[in-house]
Design a protein around this motif. Structure first.
Motif, PDB file in Angstrom:
ATOM      1  N   GLU A  27      -9.813  -4.670  -2.786  1.00  0.00           N
ATOM      2  CA  GLU A  27     -10.632  -3.900  -1.846  1.00  0.00           C
ATOM      3  C   GLU A  27     -10.305  -4.264  -0.403  1.00  0.00           C
ATOM      4  OE1 GLU A  27     -14.659  -4.581  -3.024  1.00  0.00           O
ATOM      5  OE2 GLU A  27     -14.412  -3.545  -4.950  1.00  0.00           O
ATOM      6  N   ARG A  28     -10.074  -5.550  -0.136  1.00  0.00           N
ATOM      7  CA  ARG A  28      -9.724  -5.969   1.217  1.00  0.00           C
ATOM      8  C   ARG A  28      -8.354  -5.413   1.612  1.00  0.00           C
ATOM      9  NH1 ARG A  28     -11.067 -10.761   0.660  1.00  0.00           N
ATOM     10  NH2 ARG A  28      -9.094 -11.744   0.107  1.00  0.00           N
ATOM     11  N   ALA A  29      -7.413  -5.409   0.672  1.00  0.00           N
ATOM     12  CA  ALA A  29      -6.083  -4.871   0.950  1.00  0.00           C
ATOM     13  C   ALA A  29      -6.149  -3.373   1.244  1.00  0.00           C
ATOM     14  CB  ALA A  29      -5.155  -5.142  -0.227  1.00  0.00           C
ATOM     15  N   LEU A  30      -6.971  -2.660   0.509  1.00  0.00           N
ATOM     16  CA  LEU A  30      -7.129  -1.225   0.754  1.00  0.00           C
ATOM     17  C   LEU A  30      -7.773  -0.976   2.109  1.00  0.00           C
ATOM     18  CD1 LEU A  30      -8.326  -0.176  -2.809  1.00  0.00           C
ATOM     19  CD2 LEU A  30      -6.134   0.413  -1.755  1.00  0.00           C
ATOM     20  N   ALA A 126       0.977   2.191   5.728  1.00  0.00           N
ATOM     21  CA  ALA A 126      -0.246   1.705   5.075  1.00  0.00           C
ATOM     22  C   ALA A 126       0.095   0.813   3.896  1.00  0.00           C
ATOM     23  CB  ALA A 126      -1.098   2.899   4.628  1.00  0.00           C
ATOM     24  N   SER A 127       1.163   1.164   3.186  1.00  0.00           N
ATOM     25  CA  SER A 127       1.588   0.362   2.035  1.00  0.00           C
ATOM     26  C   SER A 127       2.051  -1.023   2.468  1.00  0.00           C
ATOM     27  CB  SER A 127       2.719   1.084   1.281  1.00  0.00           C
ATOM     28  OG  SER A 127       2.272   2.318   0.763  1.00  0.00           O
ATOM     29  N   LEU A 128       2.739  -1.105   3.607  1.00  0.00           N
ATOM     30  CA  LEU A 128       3.175  -2.409   4.097  1.00  0.00           C
ATOM     31  C   LEU A 128       1.979  -3.289   4.443  1.00  0.00           C
ATOM     32  CD1 LEU A 128       5.301  -4.430   4.950  1.00  0.00           C
ATOM     33  CD2 LEU A 128       5.452  -3.255   7.166  1.00  0.00           C
ATOM     34  N   LEU A 129       0.958  -2.708   5.054  1.00  0.00           N
ATOM     35  CA  LEU A 129      -0.243  -3.494   5.339  1.00  0.00           C
ATOM     36  C   LEU A 129      -0.878  -3.996   4.047  1.00  0.00           C
ATOM     37  CD1 LEU A 129      -1.973  -1.505   8.233  1.00  0.00           C
ATOM     38  CD2 LEU A 129      -0.725  -3.658   8.362  1.00  0.00           C
ATOM     39  N   LEU A 130      -0.824  -3.189   3.015  1.00  0.00           N
ATOM     40  CA  LEU A 130      -1.352  -3.612   1.715  1.00  0.00           C
ATOM     41  C   LEU A 130      -0.550  -4.792   1.175  1.00  0.00           C
ATOM     42  CD1 LEU A 130      -2.545  -1.117  -0.994  1.00  0.00           C
ATOM     43  CD2 LEU A 130      -1.424  -3.249  -1.618  1.00  0.00           C
ATOM     44  N   LEU A 131       0.784  -4.706   1.264  1.00  0.00           N
ATOM     45  CA  LEU A 131       1.632  -5.807   0.799  1.00  0.00           C
ATOM     46  C   LEU A 131       1.333  -7.096   1.562  1.00  0.00           C
ATOM     47  CD1 LEU A 131       5.072  -3.960   0.545  1.00  0.00           C
ATOM     48  CD2 LEU A 131       3.651  -4.697  -1.373  1.00  0.00           C
ATOM     49  N   GLN A 132       1.171  -6.974   2.870  1.00  0.00           N
ATOM     50  CA  GLN A 132       0.898  -8.155   3.682  1.00  0.00           C
ATOM     51  C   GLN A 132      -0.477  -8.736   3.370  1.00  0.00           C
ATOM     52  OE1 GLN A 132       1.645  -6.400   7.563  1.00  0.00           O
ATOM     53  NE2 GLN A 132       3.598  -7.472   7.714  1.00  0.00           N
ATOM     54  N   SER A 133      -1.432  -7.890   3.090  1.00  0.00           N
ATOM     55  CA  SER A 133      -2.774  -8.369   2.762  1.00  0.00           C
ATOM     56  C   SER A 133      -2.775  -9.144   1.453  1.00  0.00           C
ATOM     57  CB  SER A 133      -3.742  -7.183   2.668  1.00  0.00           C
ATOM     58  OG  SER A 133      -3.838  -6.514   3.905  1.00  0.00           O
ATOM     59  N   VAL A 134      -2.014  -8.645   0.481  1.00  0.00           N
ATOM     60  CA  VAL A 134      -1.904  -9.357  -0.796  1.00  0.00           C
ATOM     61  C   VAL A 134      -1.252 -10.721  -0.590  1.00  0.00           C
ATOM     62  CG1 VAL A 134      -0.775  -9.316  -3.057  1.00  0.00           C
ATOM     63  CG2 VAL A 134      -1.916  -7.264  -2.194  1.00  0.00           C
ATOM     64  N   ALA A 137      -3.596 -13.223   0.777  1.00  0.00           N
ATOM     65  CA  ALA A 137      -4.539 -13.712  -0.228  1.00  0.00           C
ATOM     66  C   ALA A 137      -3.898 -14.688  -1.206  1.00  0.00           C
ATOM     67  CB  ALA A 137      -5.145 -12.532  -0.996  1.00  0.00           C
ATOM     68  N   GLY A 138      -2.603 -14.959  -1.038  1.00  0.00           N
ATOM     69  CA  GLY A 138      -1.911 -15.897  -1.911  1.00  0.00           C
ATOM     70  C   GLY A 138      -1.393 -15.290  -3.200  1.00  0.00           C
ATOM     71  N   LEU A 139      -1.396 -13.964  -3.300  1.00  0.00           N
ATOM     72  CA  LEU A 139      -0.902 -13.285  -4.487  1.00  0.00           C
ATOM     73  C   LEU A 139       0.468 -12.667  -4.205  1.00  0.00           C
ATOM     74  CD1 LEU A 139      -3.956 -13.634  -5.111  1.00  0.00           C
ATOM     75  CD2 LEU A 139      -3.823 -11.495  -6.385  1.00  0.00           C
ATOM     76  N   GLY A 140       1.012 -11.996  -5.213  1.00  0.00           N
ATOM     77  CA  GLY A 140       2.305 -11.349  -5.058  1.00  0.00           C
ATOM     78  C   GLY A 140       2.194  -9.847  -5.275  1.00  0.00           C
ATOM     79  N   ALA A 141       3.161  -9.119  -4.749  1.00  0.00           N
ATOM     80  CA  ALA A 141       3.176  -7.667  -4.903  1.00  0.00           C
ATOM     81  C   ALA A 141       4.607  -7.178  -4.782  1.00  0.00           C
ATOM     82  CB  ALA A 141       2.295  -6.998  -3.849  1.00  0.00           C
ATOM     83  N   CYS A 142       4.846  -5.971  -5.278  1.00  0.00           N
ATOM     84  CA  CYS A 142       6.177  -5.373  -5.184  1.00  0.00           C
ATOM     85  C   CYS A 142       6.042  -3.866  -5.053  1.00  0.00           C
ATOM     86  CB  CYS A 142       7.015  -5.715  -6.415  1.00  0.00           C
ATOM     87  SG  CYS A 142       8.713  -5.068  -6.352  1.00  0.00           S
ATOM     88  N   PHE A 143       6.631  -3.324  -4.008  1.00  0.00           N
ATOM     89  CA  PHE A 143       6.702  -1.863  -3.849  1.00  0.00           C
ATOM     90  C   PHE A 143       7.989  -1.382  -4.498  1.00  0.00           C
ATOM     91  CE2 PHE A 143       8.018   2.047  -1.943  1.00  0.00           C
ATOM     92  CZ  PHE A 143       6.851   2.755  -1.712  1.00  0.00           C
ATOM     93  N   ILE A 175       2.929   0.086  -6.313  1.00  0.00           N
ATOM     94  CA  ILE A 175       2.867  -1.326  -5.927  1.00  0.00           C
ATOM     95  C   ILE A 175       2.221  -2.120  -7.051  1.00  0.00           C
ATOM     96  CG2 ILE A 175       1.973  -3.002  -4.266  1.00  0.00           C
ATOM     97  CD1 ILE A 175       1.778  -0.675  -2.239  1.00  0.00           C
ATOM     98  N   THR A 176       2.939  -3.083  -7.594  1.00  0.00           N
ATOM     99  CA  THR A 176       2.356  -4.002  -8.562  1.00  0.00           C
ATOM    100  C   THR A 176       1.699  -5.151  -7.800  1.00  0.00           C
ATOM    101  OG1 THR A 176       4.556  -5.020  -8.763  1.00  0.00           O
ATOM    102  CG2 THR A 176       3.875  -3.506 -10.502  1.00  0.00           C
ATOM    103  N   VAL A 177       0.587  -5.653  -8.340  1.00  0.00           N
ATOM    104  CA  VAL A 177      -0.157  -6.735  -7.694  1.00  0.00           C
ATOM    105  C   VAL A 177      -0.586  -7.735  -8.758  1.00  0.00           C
ATOM    106  CG1 VAL A 177      -2.195  -7.355  -6.338  1.00  0.00           C
ATOM    107  CG2 VAL A 177      -1.018  -5.187  -5.885  1.00  0.00           C
TER     108      VAL A 177
END
Length: 217
Positions: A27-30, A126-134, A137-143, A175-177
């Motif tokens: 939710e924070r990433a969105l 917007a997707s890049l901001l989502l990746l950076q937010s993840v 938070a200490g998690l991983g993601a992949c577009f 994007i996988t999270v």
């Protein structure tokens, strides 16, 4: 985490553990993603969030052959959350048909007048901001991009179909999270085999070809 550290740490994660993702992180990433700039403040983006085993499996069944996945696909399929960012062209054409934007001549639902499809570009930002937010938070993601021949199948399973009221959103990728698995688990990305080009080799001061080193000449 400092912003510069978020930028430095962000990597495409290609394998995940089975640990669940805190919904608050998504939710924070969105929320951060919707802070991206958009032409005319059109905000023509949408995000389909798949965060249950059933919806994630449905996405992968539409996106890829899952019977005998290779190392890359197996790692990506291990993510507990998939977010599909979508662009909404109609939002931009409607916005630029409004009185304060009509002088630009980009409304009237004529997308051919646009030199750049900003509905895709803005959704990518917007997707890049989502990746950076993840990452923050200490998690991983992949577009990653959707398989060309399977886009319609993905749209169908996600409910992204044309309606009489509005042009259907278009997925620009997915994007996988999740929590990153050990690096050796997933497939190696191109960044592990290719040199990252330094900024001063791609920046040009004043005009293309001028380079950056000679800015005081």
């Amino acid at each position: 985490m400092e912003f510069s550290e978020v930028v430095r740490r962000r990597r495409m994660t290609r394998a995940y553990t089975s640990a669940p993702v805190d919904p608050a992180v998504v939710e924070r990433a969105l929320d951060h993603a919707t802070r991206a700039p958009s032409a005319g403040f059109s905000q023509g983006w949408a995000f389909v969030v798949l965060d249950t085993p059933e919806t994630v499996r449905g996405f992968w069944a539409a996106q890829a052959e899952t019977e005998a996945p290779d190392r890359w696909l197996a790692g990506m399929m291990s993510a507990p959350v998939v977010i599909v960012p979508c662009s909404r062209r109609a939002a931009y054409l409607d916005r630029y048909a409004e009185p304060d934007k009509r002088r630009a001549g980009l409304g009237d639902h004529d997308a051919e007048r646009w030199a750049m499809p900003y509905w895709h570009l803005d959704t990518a930002m917007a997707s890049l901001l989502l990746l950076q937010s993840v990452t923050d938070a200490g998690l991983g993601a992949c577009f990653f991009g959707l398989v060309p021949g399977r886009v319609d199948a993905v749209k169908q399973v996600l409910g992204l179909v044309d309606t009489a009221a509005e042009e259907a959103p278009h997925p620009i990728g997915a994007i996988t999270v999740g929590h990153p698995a050990p690096p050796a688990t997933g497939a190696r990305g191109s960044a592990s085999r290719r040199r990252r080009t330094p900024w001063h080799e791609v920046a040009h001061r004043g005009r293309w070809g001028a380079g950056w080193a000679g800015r005081d000449a």
